[in-house]
Design an enzyme around this catalytic site. Structure first.
Site, PDB file in Angstrom:
ATOM      1  N   ILE A  90       0.841  -1.195   0.000  1.00  0.00           N
ATOM      2  CA  ILE A  90       0.000   0.000   0.000  1.00  0.00           C
ATOM      3  C   ILE A  90       0.877   1.246   0.000  1.00  0.00           C
ATOM      4  O   ILE A  90       1.761   1.390   0.844  1.00  0.00           O
ATOM      5  CB  ILE A  90      -0.902   0.023   1.258  1.00  0.00           C
ATOM      6  CG1 ILE A  90      -1.704  -1.274   1.358  1.00  0.00           C
ATOM      7  CG2 ILE A  90      -1.802   1.252   1.253  1.00  0.00           C
ATOM      8  CD1 ILE A  90      -2.285  -1.527   2.731  1.00  0.00           C
ATOM      9  N   CYS A  91       0.630   2.134  -0.938  1.00  0.00           N
ATOM     10  CA  CYS A  91       1.331   3.415  -0.996  1.00  0.00           C
ATOM     11  C   CYS A  91       0.426   4.453  -0.330  1.00  0.00           C
ATOM     12  O   CYS A  91      -0.511   4.970  -0.943  1.00  0.00           O
ATOM     13  CB  CYS A  91       1.614   3.788  -2.447  1.00  0.00           C
ATOM     14  SG  CYS A  91       2.392   5.396  -2.642  1.00  0.00           S
TER      15      CYS A  91
END
Length: 152
Positions: A90-91
């Site tokens: 997840i960014c």
């Protein structure tokens, strides 16, 4: 030892009442927990889907952010989102060293990810997903993402 004290308190709270769409699946130790989240609005991209999150805690938690990734298994897909790679990474600045705050906790991260999914209308992966997934060998917390609002 601070991490285990904090996680013990968080676990007590998580075993009580949780916000809608968030479930504790396992927390057998203070190294790794599994949580399920569901988007509670009627976003057609995520309707009826339940997503599994893996939280990995270092000894410096909560000073240091946990490593949080989506986990795919037969009943839990990885959500299609412009900030979620197909390998579950997840960014999100909240999970980055520069965006993390010790006031955050497992519950608030889950709520933030629910919100991130709720607000999405793009059925796509981040740019360069295939190359990133194929070549990345770093742990999620060691990746130096560049966020669109970073000052240059």
């Amino acid at each position: 030892m601070f991490a285990s004290k904090r996680l013990s308190k968080e676990l007590q709270k998580l075993q009580g009442t949780l916000p809608p769409g968030i479930s504790l699946i396992s927390a057998e130790n203070f190294e790794e927990w599994l949580m399920d989240i569901k988007v509670m609005d009627d976003n057609p991209l995520y309707r009826n889907e339940v997503y599994r999150l893996r939280f990995r805690f270092g000894s410096s938690y909560p000073i240091e952010a946990p490593e949080v990734t989506f986990v795919q298994d037969p009943s839990h897909p990885i959500p299609m989102h412009p900030h979620v790679y197909s390998n579950g990474i997840i960014c999100l600045d909240l999970l980055d060293t520069s965006g993390w705050s010790p006031v955050q906790n497992v519950e608030s991260v889950c709520v933030s990810l629910q919100s991130m999914l709720t607000g999405n209308s793009k059925n796509e992966r981040p740019p360069g997903n295939d190359a990133f997934v194929r070549t990345n060998r770093q742990r999620p917390r060691d990746i130096n993402f560049v966020f669109h609002d970073n000052k240059v």
